[in-house]
Design a protein around this motif. Structure first.
Motif, PDB file in Angstrom:
ATOM      1  N   GLY A 164       0.823  -1.209   0.000  1.00  0.00           N
ATOM      2  CA  GLY A 164       0.000   0.000   0.000  1.00  0.00           C
ATOM      3  C   GLY A 164       0.850   1.248   0.000  1.00  0.00           C
ATOM      4  O   GLY A 164       1.871   1.303   0.689  1.00  0.00           O
ATOM      5  N   GLU A 165       0.424   2.235  -0.774  1.00  0.00           N
ATOM      6  CA  GLU A 165       1.142   3.504  -0.855  1.00  0.00           C
ATOM      7  C   GLU A 165       0.292   4.676  -0.355  1.00  0.00           C
ATOM      8  O   GLU A 165       0.624   5.829  -0.605  1.00  0.00           O
ATOM      9  CB  GLU A 165       1.589   3.760  -2.297  1.00  0.00           C
ATOM     10  N   SER A 166      -0.806   4.377   0.338  1.00  0.00           N
ATOM     11  CA  SER A 166      -1.621   5.439   0.927  1.00  0.00           C
ATOM     12  C   SER A 166      -0.849   6.089   2.070  1.00  0.00           C
ATOM     13  O   SER A 166       0.108   5.506   2.611  1.00  0.00           O
ATOM     14  CB  SER A 166      -2.941   4.877   1.448  1.00  0.00           C
ATOM     15  N   ILE A 167      -1.252   7.272   2.438  1.00  0.00           N
ATOM     16  CA  ILE A 167      -0.557   7.999   3.521  1.00  0.00           C
ATOM     17  C   ILE A 167      -0.561   7.201   4.824  1.00  0.00           C
ATOM     18  O   ILE A 167       0.484   7.089   5.479  1.00  0.00           O
ATOM     19  CB  ILE A 167      -1.177   9.400   3.709  1.00  0.00           C
ATOM     20  N   LYS A 187       2.084   4.360   4.484  1.00  0.00           N
ATOM     21  CA  LYS A 187       3.449   4.907   4.493  1.00  0.00           C
ATOM     22  C   LYS A 187       3.858   5.277   5.908  1.00  0.00           C
ATOM     23  O   LYS A 187       4.991   5.005   6.342  1.00  0.00           O
ATOM     24  CB  LYS A 187       3.540   6.124   3.575  1.00  0.00           C
ATOM     25  N   GLU A 223     -10.944   3.119   4.561  1.00  0.00           N
ATOM     26  CA  GLU A 223     -10.299   4.410   4.785  1.00  0.00           C
ATOM     27  C   GLU A 223      -9.034   4.573   3.945  1.00  0.00           C
ATOM     28  O   GLU A 223      -8.356   5.600   4.033  1.00  0.00           O
ATOM     29  CB  GLU A 223      -9.970   4.590   6.271  1.00  0.00           C
ATOM     30  N   ARG A 224      -8.710   3.557   3.144  1.00  0.00           N
ATOM     31  CA  ARG A 224      -7.537   3.658   2.270  1.00  0.00           C
ATOM     32  C   ARG A 224      -7.809   2.913   0.955  1.00  0.00           C
ATOM     33  O   ARG A 224      -7.025   2.075   0.530  1.00  0.00           O
ATOM     34  CB  ARG A 224      -6.277   3.130   2.962  1.00  0.00           C
ATOM     35  N   THR A 225      -8.924   3.254   0.348  1.00  0.00           N
ATOM     36  CA  THR A 225      -9.346   2.551  -0.872  1.00  0.00           C
ATOM     37  C   THR A 225      -8.353   2.721  -2.016  1.00  0.00           C
ATOM     38  O   THR A 225      -8.350   1.924  -2.951  1.00  0.00           O
ATOM     39  CB  THR A 225     -10.735   3.036  -1.329  1.00  0.00           C
ATOM     40  N   GLU A 226      -7.493   3.756  -1.951  1.00  0.00           N
ATOM     41  CA  GLU A 226      -6.501   3.927  -3.011  1.00  0.00           C
ATOM     42  C   GLU A 226      -5.492   2.779  -3.042  1.00  0.00           C
ATOM     43  O   GLU A 226      -4.760   2.605  -4.029  1.00  0.00           O
ATOM     44  CB  GLU A 226      -5.762   5.262  -2.859  1.00  0.00           C
ATOM     45  N   ASP A 227      -5.457   1.963  -1.956  1.00  0.00           N
ATOM     46  CA  ASP A 227      -4.559   0.800  -1.921  1.00  0.00           C
ATOM     47  C   ASP A 227      -5.189  -0.443  -2.544  1.00  0.00           C
ATOM     48  O   ASP A 227      -4.498  -1.449  -2.749  1.00  0.00           O
ATOM     49  CB  ASP A 227      -4.157   0.481  -0.476  1.00  0.00           C
ATOM     50  N   MET A 268     -12.987  -0.870  -5.669  1.00  0.00           N
ATOM     51  CA  MET A 268     -12.709   0.344  -4.896  1.00  0.00           C
ATOM     52  C   MET A 268     -13.985   0.963  -4.326  1.00  0.00           C
ATOM     53  O   MET A 268     -13.949   1.638  -3.292  1.00  0.00           O
ATOM     54  CB  MET A 268     -11.980   1.370  -5.765  1.00  0.00           C
TER      55      MET A 268
END
Length: 449
Positions: free
Chosen positions: A141-144, A147, A312-316, A348
């Motif tokens: 995962g590269e979400s904030i 990281k 809360e981190r669907t971008e992953d 997503m």
């Protein structure tokens, strides 16, 4: 059938060893030089190499050194007609399993080969265990939030501080525990885990601390507890909030004193264990209701971690989906599938109540149920994911309208988390109470909503 490579420049010795070993059921190949030995090992697979030291051209020690540089290394037993202690020591330092002098005893050779095969088996198992452990410690995962989580792990993993990992079921708390261990000073020691919710109350103390023979009804043998097994390494207690108060008291005493007494034992056992705990409960609420000891909470909560839910981190989700596709393609011996953008979009938009574990299960199902499909599309998704993932997002006519809708939903969520208490919600949002009331009126939120 185990494979043996016999390397000797004397044809009679090669023939003699080949006959003896084939009679014992081994698959045998032969080579007459160091160069041909290396070529055979590079192109084939051998468990043990019987390697003569005195070879023409590249000698046995030079060959041994080059063998040790290969990726898959067989065990090597050195053979010498007139060896010295110095030669034997040098061969051992270069990585030889053992050293035997001519004339060769068939009985001794067979014993050495048996031991060498067992050593290679253990070495291969250890390598595979480390590979699996490393795979378990990869945080995708590269979400904030992810990281930040990796950065936090990098900072505190090399310490011995106790860790308490919070998060919903399926978020990857066990993965975080593995990652902490993999980057710790104890990475070469054992990592053991126990799910406190999965062990019945009558047995959890025995699992944690063990017992002596005859100490309990039916205890015909001694049992080593997981605390003792973890000595020098890391112990991960999952769902620690499900432990009984009686067990909590004994765990607390063990953490304070770094020792415990197994049931039926006379003397305490001292251990050096790094403890990592995890829970999907709010332990402060459990303390308030009398279900969890406050003193144990403070012992465990030295370094708190929070693993966010997948929603809360669907971008992953795209990266995780492709990671699991690759993993299960390898597991089931199939080529890696592609997944369309349309399917990714549906994934997503799904809420993932079961978090990453649910996503992993969905991807495994896709790989199993669609063996001949190379390009997975939205239609291949399970019905629940497909239906929810195809719902259209609300359409707004302006940025102001979209922002207001988001703010309203977010404040309602925080109010729900704080049981409708406006003051606590305002504090959680970093707002003055009066500002909070104005914001609620503007967004059409009543106190009772």
């Amino acid at each position: 059938m185990n494979s043996i490579l016999v390397v000797d420049d004397e044809a009679e010795i090669r023939k003699s060893l080949r006959g003896v070993l084939e009679d014992e059921g081994f698959k045998v190949a032969v080579a007459d030089s160091g160069e041909s030995c290396l070529e055979s090992v590079r192109s084939g697979s051998f468990d043990v190499v019987l390697l003569d030291i005195w070879l023409r051209g590249m000698d046995g020690l030079q060959t041994l050194k080059k063998l040790r540089e290969l990726e898959s290394v067989p065990e090597v037993i050195m053979i010498s007609g007139h060896g010295t202690i110095e030669t034997a020591v040098r061969a051992t330092k270069l990585g030889a399993f053992d050293f035997v002098e001519k004339p060769l005893s068939a009985e001794r050779i067979l014993i050495l080969i048996k031991n060498a095969i067992e050593a290679k088996r253990l070495r291969d198992e250890n390598r595979e265990y480390r590979r699996q452990l490393q795979a378990k410690s990869v945080i995708v995962g590269e979400s904030i939030p992810m990281k930040a989580l990796r950065q936090q792990i990098g900072l505190m993993a090399p310490t011995n501080g106790r860790v308490l990992i919070y998060g919903e079921s399926g978020t990857g708390k066990e993965l975080v525990a593995h990652a902490i261990h993999a980057q710790s000073l104890r990475k070469d020691k054992l990592f053991l885990e126990l799910n406190c919710a999965a062990i019945p109350e009558d047995f959890i103390e025995a699992e944690l601390f063990g017992y002596r023979k005859g100490a309990l009804s039916g205890a015909s043998t001694e049992k080593i507890g997981i605390f003792e097994k973890s000595d020098g390494g890391t112990l991960f207690l999952d769902e620690v909030g499900d432990m009984s108060l009686k067990t909590q008291a004994k765990v607390l005493r063990t953490l304070d004193e770094q020792r415990f007494t197994p049931v039926g034992a006379d003397e305490p056992i001292t251990v050096d264990v790094r403890l990592i705990a995890a829970t999907n409960k709010n332990l402060e609420d459990e303390i308030a209701t009398g279900n969890f000891r406050e003193d144990l909470f403070y012992r465990l909560n030295v370094i708190p971690f929070y693993v966010p839910p997948l929603r809360e981190r669907t971008e992953d989700v795209p990266m995780l989906a492709r990671h699991f596709l690759k993993e299960f393609a390898s597991t089931y011996g199939r080529r890696t599938r592609e997944i369309t953008d349309d399917a990714i979009g549906a994934l997503m938009r799904y809420s993932w109540p079961g978090n990453v574990r649910e996503l992993r299960n969905v991807i495994e199902r896709l790989v199993i149920m669609n063996p001949s499909v190379f390009r997975l599309d939205r239609k291949h998704l399970p019905p629940l994911v497909y239906r929810e993932g195809t719902r259209k997002a609300p359409e707004y006519t302006s940025l102001h309208q979209a922002r207001s809708a988001y703010e309203r939903d977010y404040i309602l969520k925080k109010l729900d988390e704080n049981h409708g208490n406006v003051s606590r919600t305002a504090e959680a949002l970093g707002l003055e109470r009066s500002h909070m009331y104005r914001k609620m009126r503007t967004l059409g939120i009543s106190v009772k909503e």
